[in-house]
Design a protein around this motif. Sequence first.
Motif, PDB file in Angstrom:
ATOM      1  N   HIS A 160     -19.996 -77.545 -10.162  1.00  0.00           N
ATOM      2  CA  HIS A 160     -20.653 -78.403 -11.223  1.00  0.00           C
ATOM      3  C   HIS A 160     -19.846 -79.028 -12.189  1.00  0.00           C
ATOM      4  O   HIS A 160     -19.887 -80.238 -12.451  1.00  0.00           O
ATOM      5  N   ASN A 195     -17.283 -88.446 -14.291  1.00  0.00           N
ATOM      6  CA  ASN A 195     -16.710 -89.105 -15.509  1.00  0.00           C
ATOM      7  C   ASN A 195     -15.440 -90.020 -15.315  1.00  0.00           C
ATOM      8  O   ASN A 195     -15.425 -91.073 -15.960  1.00  0.00           O
ATOM      9  N   LYS A 201     -18.933 -83.058 -12.282  1.00  0.00           N
ATOM     10  CA  LYS A 201     -19.091 -83.800 -13.449  1.00  0.00           C
ATOM     11  C   LYS A 201     -17.802 -84.362 -13.931  1.00  0.00           C
ATOM     12  O   LYS A 201     -17.912 -85.784 -14.331  1.00  0.00           O
TER      13      LYS A 201
END
Length: 120
Positions: free
Chosen positions: A106, A114, A110
Amino acid sequence: MVHYQARLDATFAALSDVTRRGVLEQLGRSDCSITDLALRFDMTLTGMKKHVTILEEAGLVTTEKLGRVRTCKLGHRRLEEEAAWIDQHRQLWNARFDALDQLVEHMKSKEKANATSNRK
């Protein structure tokens, strides 16, 4: 519960020593006298007797004295309780590692998202 814990303690303490594990492996192949075991492991008779006593107290080995010879053999006790305890803890740790893997994945996705949005 206390009896169960004491039994686990005795078993794991007995198995914690490399010489005692070696004795169990040897006895799995054939019964031996304490003298024979002492010779195989290059130990004094007194030292081997101490190891055998610990294995005997844990129920992993039995001894029988015939004349001046004390013969050792594997005990009748199986390690079901110990195996169940290990399996229970293995399941617990596997679940924790699975959760950690999911968290890491996860965080990676993420971080990747970004990085992609920062390039635009």
